[in-house]
Structures are given as C-alpha cells and as structure tokens.
Design an enzyme around this catalytic site. Structure first.
Site, mmCIF file in Angstrom:
data_model
loop_
_atom_site.group_PDB
_atom_site.id
_atom_site.type_symbol
_atom_site.label_atom_id
_atom_site.label_comp_id
_atom_site.label_asym_id
_atom_site.label_seq_id
_atom_site.Cartn_x
_atom_site.Cartn_y
_atom_site.Cartn_z
ATOM 1 N N HIS A 62 -10.471 -1.857 -0.898
ATOM 2 C CA HIS A 62 -10.008 -0.579 -0.144
ATOM 3 C C HIS A 62 -10.558 -1.008 1.397
ATOM 4 O O HIS A 62 -11.593 -1.446 1.644
ATOM 5 C CB HIS A 62 -10.898 0.674 -0.530
ATOM 6 C CG HIS A 62 -10.422 1.638 0.166
ATOM 7 N ND1 HIS A 62 -11.243 2.032 1.431
ATOM 8 C CD2 HIS A 62 -9.217 2.521 0.417
ATOM 9 C CE1 HIS A 62 -10.501 3.153 2.039
ATOM 10 N NE2 HIS A 62 -9.154 3.292 1.400
ATOM 11 N N CYS A 112 -5.970 5.042 -3.194
ATOM 12 C CA CYS A 112 -6.389 3.484 -2.990
ATOM 13 C C CYS A 112 -7.553 3.106 -3.514
ATOM 14 O O CYS A 112 -7.880 1.968 -4.051
ATOM 15 C CB CYS A 112 -6.481 3.181 -1.339
ATOM 16 S SG CYS A 112 -4.878 3.551 -0.563
ATOM 17 N N ASP A 119 0.752 -1.205 0.182
ATOM 18 C CA ASP A 119 -0.058 -0.319 -0.053
ATOM 19 C C ASP A 119 0.835 1.187 0.136
ATOM 20 O O ASP A 119 1.672 1.228 0.718
ATOM 21 C CB ASP A 119 -0.842 -0.038 1.339
ATOM 22 C CG ASP A 119 -2.015 0.984 1.334
ATOM 23 O OD1 ASP A 119 -2.195 1.721 0.371
ATOM 24 O OD2 ASP A 119 -2.951 0.519 2.011
ATOM 25 N N ASP A 120 0.633 1.982 -1.021
ATOM 26 C CA ASP A 120 1.424 3.304 -1.077
ATOM 27 C C ASP A 120 2.934 3.125 -1.243
ATOM 28 O O ASP A 120 3.885 3.802 -0.777
ATOM 29 C CB ASP A 120 1.204 4.125 0.306
ATOM 30 C CG ASP A 120 -0.159 4.759 0.225
ATOM 31 O OD1 ASP A 120 -1.164 4.501 -0.486
ATOM 32 O OD2 ASP A 120 -0.343 5.607 1.151
#
Length: 458
Positions: free
Chosen positions: A102, A49, A9-10
């Site tokens: 998500h 996201c 994530d990210d």
C-alpha cells in the site's frame, strides 16, 4: 522463468475493451489478453487497497492476519516470506517500481515515499513521484462541488485533470520508464527476475496527459449505467456504498465527466503497460517470462448510483486478471479465481516450493484447461462495511456483520448479473440463505485456523 507482475489501482474489468467495453480502448491490454489467459471471474480478497495488497502479498486472508487497514502485514506474519521475498530467497533478483504494497494516492505519490512497503522483499525498490492533482492543465473537482466553485483539490476526491506535458511528467510514465530500464538491464543477467510494476491510475485523481483525455470528450457523450427505480430499497443500509451520486453531490454532467476522466486515466495506464510489454519483447525474454496483469480491486462507475471501491457488489469486488505463461495457449477462463492464488501459482510454475501455509490455491490447472475448476467459492471482504461476500458460480451472497445483523443480500448471477433484485428476503430462497450463512461461518473458521493464530475479528 522470470515473473513480470503488473498491477493497476482501482481498475474495474468493465472498463477494458478486452472485457467488452466498447468506449474505453485498451489496445495493449487487449494484446496481452490475446496472448494469455483472461479470467472473467477473478476477485480480490478485500475491496480496498490496504487489506487487498496485504492479503495477496502475504498469502493470507485479511481475517487470518487481522490486517484491515493501510499497513504492512509484516508484524503479523513475522519471518514468513512474502510473495516477492519467496522468489528472492530462491535466487531471483526482485525489484519493485512504485505501488505494490500500500502507498497513499495521491499523497504518497506526491511525496515519493515508500508507503507500507516491505524492504526485505526486494533487492531494489524505486518510487515514482508525480504532481497528481497539482499537474498543470485543465482541472475540475467533481465531488462536493454542486455550484462549480470548488478549486481542484487533493485527497481521495473525484478530480479530473487534462494535463499539459508528456507521459514522463506523471508517476505512471516514470514507472514505465524505470520498468523498461530494469528489463533491459536484467534480461541477460545471471539471475532470473521478479519485477513488480505498480501503476497508480486510474485511482483518483483522474490525471492524464491531455491526448488521452481527448478521446472521451465531449463529456456528454458518455453513457451512465441504467438506473432502476427503488434500487436501494432492498440493499441493507450497511451495503450502501461510502461514495454515491447523492452524497458526492454529482449531477448528471459531473457523473458523465467522471466516467470520461476515468477512461482517460485507463487509456494512459494502457499506454504505459504497452511500453513495458514492448521492452520485454525486445529483450528476448518474453518466451521465458510469466506476465500477470491485474488490479487490487474493482471500481463502481455509477452502477446502483455507487462510485469507487469498498462495496462488495460485482463492479467493486471483481478484478481484471490476465496471465500469460510461456508455452500455454491463449484462452478465456470463466472459472472462479482470486488474487490470493497468485503467490502459490507463480511459485509452482517456476518450480519453487509452495508453502503449505498459503491460503490461496495453485490455479495452474485453469491455465492448462480453462474449463477446469479450482474453487467452488471465493471469499471477499469489506472490513469498512463489516461485510463478507461468498461468490459461487451461480450466487453472490453478501452478509454484513458476522452474525448477519447488518443485513443480507443474495443475487442470482445467472438471471440478474446487474444485481438489481436482492432475493435474501424471498421465502422461496430462505433455504439457500441459511446454507450460505453456514458456508460463510465454516469458511471464516477455516481461514482463522492457520499458523498465525491471530484471527481478525472485523
């Protein structure tokens, strides 16, 4: 074949040592990259996201479904099969561990909730609650804390926590343990497996056991990206990212600590990925399993004085992508690809039918020949900025608002990979800008001509 899909994530590709980072060490991902195909120009289809995950899991661009927020695309696609559901419908055991659709970070992780999950896609699903910013240890809030008096806080805030305890205190440690358990359980089962493993690091807060953070201390040893005077002068107002050094009130020390904290979180993530890969090897199924590693989008670490995601500039728009397919040679592929391609590609590789409605492409040709081409362009969007990116081999064209009234950026990615000189206002490039505006309009028209007929308007 089985499918093991691992998503972070990210995560910006520039933070990984296999992508050239000389400070942040990621030995487990380097090992996977050495065994599979590492894509150097892979892009998400939305730069935060919710819409990114909704896109590649459903098989549609955000402007086909109109899903621009943090929700499931299920109401928009009806009974059509999501990516994991397609495998479930064809006899696979499908399981999700933690964040695939998500899920709020840190809030949803603290609660251990399902977020915007799609229950019908899975035979089983597992959440991995963790303390996040409340983890015992040494923490500091870097954002909006110029005098240093702000306590450690939650939310989408730049916070670093050098945590006490071991990996299993945290969500990602629990996720790795559950993934290992599922691989062991299903390695010799009657059904092949589609296992989706979602890690939440390095998403803020940058929380990791202390041993991972120590490699990047002291904070002042971290290098910040080069700053160009007047860098923002030729960036449209809508293109200035939602998080900047200025509006976050982060001084140089805090910026360097943010980089070190991010790297520590990446090292923690890498160690968890290593546990899952080791379990796959030990299970005897490695030679029968497609392994994919990626992120939902990239992340700025001070480039242009931007931080985090949302921006359509390269660090936020690109993603790491490594695909290992049994029987295919390791390679580095510089051809364009996108997350939307994962659904049709895995279906094709596993001998399943590839639904015609899918808007991505089968990139098997790139896995067989890294010099092949599947895409002439890829489309990426930032609904929050009403922005669109068309990326080709040579050019990055960014337009804000469909009519272009929010401004335009054009970068020669061969001569200016750092995207410091916006050529959109240069008369010598007026023809190229006009051509890209026509290409974008045509692309959006194609995206909206689908079996959904919803048409996102942002």
């Amino acid at each position: 074949m089985n499918v093991l899909f691992i998503i972070s994530d990210d995560l910006t590709p520039t933070a990984l040592s296999c992508y050239g980072n000389t400070v942040c060490q990621t030995p487990n991902l380097d090992r996977l990259a050495g065994e599979g195909t590492r894509f150097t120009r892979a892009y998400c289809n939305a730069t935060y996201c919710g819409p990114s995950r909704a896109s590649f899991l459903s098989g549609y661009y955000p402007h086909a479904t109109g899903v621009f927020g943090y929700v499931s695309p299920r109401p928009q696609i009806g009974e059509r099969a999501m990516w994991p559901q397609h495998f479930k419908d064809h006899g696979y055991y499908t399981a999700r561990v933690s964040k695939i659709f998500h899920m709020g970070v840190p809030g949803g992780i603290e609660e251990g909730s399902d977020g915007a999950d799609d229950p019908i896609s899975w035979n089983e699903r597992f959440n991995s609650p963790g303390p996040e910013w409340k983890a015992p240890g040494d923490g500091e809030t870097l954002e909006g804390n110029p005098d240093g008096k702000r306590p450690v806080v939650g939310g989408n805030t730049f916070v670093v926590v050098e945590a006490d305890g071991d990996d299993l205190v945290h969500s990602d440690g629990k996720t790795a343990a559950k993934a290992v358990e599922l691989i062991q359980t299903h390695a010799n089962a009657d059904k092949p497996f589609f296992l989706a493993v979602g890690f939440v690091r390095p998403h803020v807060p940058f929380v990791a056991p202390r041993k991972y953070m120590e490699n990047y201390k002291p904070d002042d040893q971290q290098q910040l990206p080069p700053k160009v005077p007047g860098d923002w002068d030729d960036i449209p107002k809508m293109g200035i990212n939602y998080k900047t050094s200025r509006n976050m009130k982060m001084d140089v020390r805090q910026q360097k600590k943010a980089v070190g904290g991010y790297y520590g979180a990446v090292s923690f993530l890498d160690a968890q990925v290593g546990k899952v890969l080791d379990a796959l090897e030990a299970s005897g199924q490695a030679d029968n399993t497609i392994v994919i590693f990626t992120s939902d989008h990239g992340f700025h670490l001070g480039q242009h004085d931007f931080w985090a995601k949302v921006s359509l500039h390269e660090e936020s728009a690109s993603v790491p992508l490594i695909i290992k397919v049994p029987g295919m040679k390791p390679a580095v592929c510089d051809s364009l690809t996108q997350l939307l391609d994962l659904y049709p590609t895995t279906a094709a590789l596993c001998g399943l039918n590839v639904p015609e409605r899918l808007q991505g492409k089968d990139i098997t040709p790139l896995l067989k020949d890294p010099k092949a081409t599947v895409h002439d362009e890829v489309l990426n969007v930032s609904p929050m900025q009403k922005g669109f990116l068309l990326r080709t081999d040579k050019w990055a064209f960014i337009q804000y608002q469909e009519n272009g009234k929010g401004g335009i950026e054009l970068f020669d990615m061969e001569k200016d990979p750092g995207q410091f000189r916006n050529l959109a206002g240069d008369p010598d490039h007026a023809k190229i800008v006009a051509e890209f505006q026509q290409r974008l309009a045509k692309k959006l028209q194609e995206v909206r001509q689908n079996d959904l007929e919803l048409g996102g308007k942002k």
